[in-house]
Design an enzyme around this catalytic site. Structure first.
Site, PDB file in Angstrom:
ATOM      1  N   GLY A 165     -35.558 -63.174   2.034  1.00 29.76           N
ATOM      2  CA  GLY A 165     -33.921 -61.859   1.289  1.00 29.76           C
ATOM      3  C   GLY A 165     -33.221 -62.684   2.197  1.00 29.76           C
ATOM      4  N   SER A 178     -39.071 -50.709   9.862  1.00 30.66           N
ATOM      5  CA  SER A 178     -37.482 -49.653  10.197  1.00 30.66           C
ATOM      6  C   SER A 178     -38.669 -48.393  10.552  1.00 30.66           C
ATOM      7  CB  SER A 178     -37.482 -48.629   8.455  1.00 30.66           C
ATOM      8  OG  SER A 178     -36.979 -47.447   8.523  1.00 30.66           O
ATOM      9  N   TYR A 219     -40.542 -45.359   0.349  1.00 28.64           N
ATOM     10  CA  TYR A 219     -39.837 -46.401   1.759  1.00 28.64           C
ATOM     11  C   TYR A 219     -40.527 -46.014   2.678  1.00 28.64           C
ATOM     12  CZ  TYR A 219     -36.751 -48.896   4.051  1.00 28.64           C
ATOM     13  OH  TYR A 219     -36.071 -49.947   5.314  1.00 28.64           O
ATOM     14  N   LYS A 236     -43.343 -48.856   5.268  1.00 27.30           N
ATOM     15  CA  LYS A 236     -42.525 -49.327   6.097  1.00 27.30           C
ATOM     16  C   LYS A 236     -44.008 -49.499   7.889  1.00 27.30           C
ATOM     17  CE  LYS A 236     -39.468 -51.598   5.449  1.00 27.30           C
ATOM     18  NZ  LYS A 236     -39.114 -52.698   5.334  1.00 27.30           N
TER      19      LYS A 236
HETATM   20  P1  NAP Z   1     -30.557 -55.559   1.069  1.00 29.96           P
HETATM   21  O1  NAP Z   1     -28.923 -55.209   1.594  1.00 29.96           O
HETATM   22  O2  NAP Z   1     -30.207 -54.811   0.163  1.00 29.96           O
HETATM   23  O3  NAP Z   1     -30.756 -57.055   1.268  1.00 29.96           O
HETATM   24  C1  NAP Z   1     -32.136 -57.290   0.902  1.00 29.96           C
HETATM   25  C2  NAP Z   1     -32.599 -58.557   0.456  1.00 29.96           C
HETATM   26  O4  NAP Z   1     -33.597 -58.211   0.298  1.00 29.96           O
HETATM   27  C3  NAP Z   1     -31.389 -59.307  -0.114  1.00 29.96           C
HETATM   28  O5  NAP Z   1     -31.475 -60.785   0.060  1.00 29.96           O
HETATM   29  C4  NAP Z   1     -32.390 -58.756  -1.492  1.00 29.96           C
HETATM   30  O6  NAP Z   1     -32.346 -61.035  -2.336  1.00 29.96           O
HETATM   31  C5  NAP Z   1     -33.781 -59.663  -1.290  1.00 29.96           C
HETATM   32  N1  NAP Z   1     -35.128 -58.953  -1.935  1.00 29.96           N
HETATM   33  C6  NAP Z   1     -35.088 -57.752  -2.787  1.00 29.96           C
HETATM   34  N2  NAP Z   1     -36.515 -58.065  -3.279  1.00 29.96           N
HETATM   35  C7  NAP Z   1     -36.300 -58.840  -3.494  1.00 29.96           C
HETATM   36  C8  NAP Z   1     -38.070 -59.857  -3.468  1.00 29.96           C
HETATM   37  N3  NAP Z   1     -38.922 -59.325  -4.788  1.00 29.96           N
HETATM   38  N4  NAP Z   1     -37.866 -60.891  -3.693  1.00 29.96           N
HETATM   39  C9  NAP Z   1     -37.493 -61.648  -2.538  1.00 29.96           C
HETATM   40  N5  NAP Z   1     -35.864 -61.177  -2.031  1.00 29.96           N
HETATM   41  C10 NAP Z   1     -36.255 -59.841  -2.448  1.00 29.96           C
HETATM   42  O7  NAP Z   1     -31.120 -55.075   2.250  1.00 29.96           O
HETATM   43  P2  NAP Z   1     -30.851 -54.925   3.850  1.00 29.96           P
HETATM   44  O8  NAP Z   1     -30.341 -53.612   4.824  1.00 29.96           O
HETATM   45  O9  NAP Z   1     -30.066 -56.460   4.608  1.00 29.96           O
HETATM   46  O10 NAP Z   1     -32.998 -54.934   4.528  1.00 29.96           O
HETATM   47  C11 NAP Z   1     -33.300 -56.493   4.507  1.00 29.96           C
HETATM   48  C12 NAP Z   1     -35.062 -55.415   5.414  1.00 29.96           C
HETATM   49  O11 NAP Z   1     -34.433 -54.349   6.111  1.00 29.96           O
HETATM   50  C13 NAP Z   1     -35.123 -54.715   4.261  1.00 29.96           C
HETATM   51  O12 NAP Z   1     -36.696 -54.645   4.795  1.00 29.96           O
HETATM   52  C14 NAP Z   1     -35.132 -53.117   4.369  1.00 29.96           C
HETATM   53  O13 NAP Z   1     -36.109 -52.106   4.042  1.00 29.96           O
HETATM   54  C15 NAP Z   1     -35.315 -53.242   6.092  1.00 29.96           C
HETATM   55  N6  NAP Z   1     -33.739 -52.203   6.784  1.00 29.96           N
HETATM   56  C16 NAP Z   1     -32.727 -52.013   6.629  1.00 29.96           C
HETATM   57  C17 NAP Z   1     -32.330 -50.749   7.004  1.00 29.96           C
HETATM   58  C18 NAP Z   1     -30.922 -50.730   6.661  1.00 29.96           C
HETATM   59  O14 NAP Z   1     -30.352 -49.834   7.317  1.00 29.96           O
HETATM   60  N7  NAP Z   1     -29.774 -50.943   5.828  1.00 29.96           N
HETATM   61  C19 NAP Z   1     -32.652 -50.005   8.275  1.00 29.96           C
HETATM   62  C20 NAP Z   1     -33.585 -50.326   7.828  1.00 29.96           C
HETATM   63  C21 NAP Z   1     -34.657 -51.164   8.090  1.00 29.96           C
HETATM   64  P3  NAP Z   1     -30.784 -60.761  -3.228  1.00 29.96           P
HETATM   65  O15 NAP Z   1     -29.405 -60.770  -2.305  1.00 29.96           O
HETATM   66  O16 NAP Z   1     -32.492 -62.150  -4.023  1.00 29.96           O
HETATM   67  O17 NAP Z   1     -31.182 -59.753  -4.882  1.00 29.96           O
END
Ligand code: NAP
Length: 244
Positions: free
Chosen positions: A9, A139, A152, A156
């Site tokens: 991702g 998370s 979610y 996590k």
């Molecule tokens: P994001 O901007 O929504 O990006 C999600 C990424 O995951 C994208 O590259 C997407 O690919 C990929 N993805 C989703 N479903 C997939 C699948 N089935 N197979 C392969 N790739 C997949 O999310 P983010 O905020 O960067 O989050 C990244 C990680 O950090 C996640 O695990 C999330 O739970 C964690 N996190 C985020 C936050 C926050 O506040 N943002 C906080 C805590 C933890 P496409 O672009 O091709 O769709």
């Protein structure tokens, strides 16, 4: 150790920042995406222009065969993966009572099964070489729990269980497993919570700002570096003090 990283991702958000950070630190990086082909290719072009070794692989982490094919392609182009960052993830808001069985399973399929598939795909080579590193992205909600994000938060928490258990099992084989637990980070995922809630989250963060994807990339870089070679099974919270 040959520096070959797979970041699941990494077409957007935190994964993209991690891919950038690792590539600039000399890692050959595989950028994995699910649907956003153009974003992944744009990142690859950006990093290649800086002289970094990058490749792009589409794979849905829910699908074991696709993950295995991706790891085989990396082996073919670069060599065996020595660093896996399990970052791909999805989130959804809603009352627990309204969560459908399909939605529950979908959340686990991406956030937990995805990490399971990727770990099992890279491990044979790591075990053979007696070295390697896995970094899981959890998370703060996996540590603390979260109202209206029960599935979610459960996934996590599972990622933290995976990290600690696998760290114990793999330490004798020279493989480290660590975890980063981000707080509220400015990415597309944050749009899920709604525009009105974002200022409240900022206010609830003692350091007075939302996190950036780069904040999390720096935490990942610490675990990826040999300077943390005596660190395994740890969860590093990067949240501006949110859950202090
Ligand atoms: P994001 O901007 O929504 O990006 C999600 C990424 O995951 C994208 O590259 C997407 O690919 C990929 N993805 C989703 N479903 C997939 C699948 N089935 N197979 C392969 N790739 C997949 O999310 P983010 O905020 O960067 O989050 C990244 C990680 O950090 C996640 O695990 C999330 O739970 C964690 N996190 C985020 C936050 C926050 O506040 N943002 C906080 C805590 C933890 P496409 O672009 O091709 O769709």
């Amino acid at each position: 150790m040959e520096k070959i990283a797979l970041v699941t991702g990494s077409s957007r958000g935190i994964g993209r920042a991690v891919a950038r950070e690792l590539a600039r630190s000399g890692w050959a990086v595989c950028i994995n995406y699910h649907k956003q082909h153009d974003c992944a290719e744009a990142l690859a072009a950006e990093l290649a222009a800086q002289g970094c070794r990058v490749m792009v692989q589409q794979a849905d982490v829910r699908r074991r065969a696709q993950v295995e094919a991706m790891v085989a392609a990396i082996r073919h182009h670069f060599g065996d993966v020595s660093l896996l960052v399990n970052n791909a993830g999805i989130s959804r808001q809603g009352l627990f009572q309204d969560v459908s069985e399909e939605s529950w399973r979908e959340m686990f399929a991406v956030n937990v099964d995805g990490a399971f598939h990727a770990c099992q795909a890279v491990l044979p080579a790591m075990l053979h070489r007696h070295e390697g590193s896995i970094i899981n992205i959890s998370s703060i909600w996996g540590l603390r729990g979260a109202s209206c994000e029960v599935p979610y938060a459960c996934t996590k928490a599972a990622v933290i269980g995976l990290t600690r258990s696998l760290a114990m099992e793999l330490a004798p084989s020279g493989i480290r497993v660590n975890c980063v637990a981000p707080g509220v980070i400015q990415t597309d995922m944050l749009q899920e919570v709604g525009e009105d809630v974002i200022p409240q989250l900022r206010e609830a963060t003692p350091l007075g700002r939302l996190g950036t994807p780069e904040d999390i990339a720096h935490a990942v870089a610490f675990f990826a570096d040999d300077k943390s070679s005596f660190v395994t099974g740890q969860v590093l919270t990067a949240d501006g003090g949110f859950i202090l």
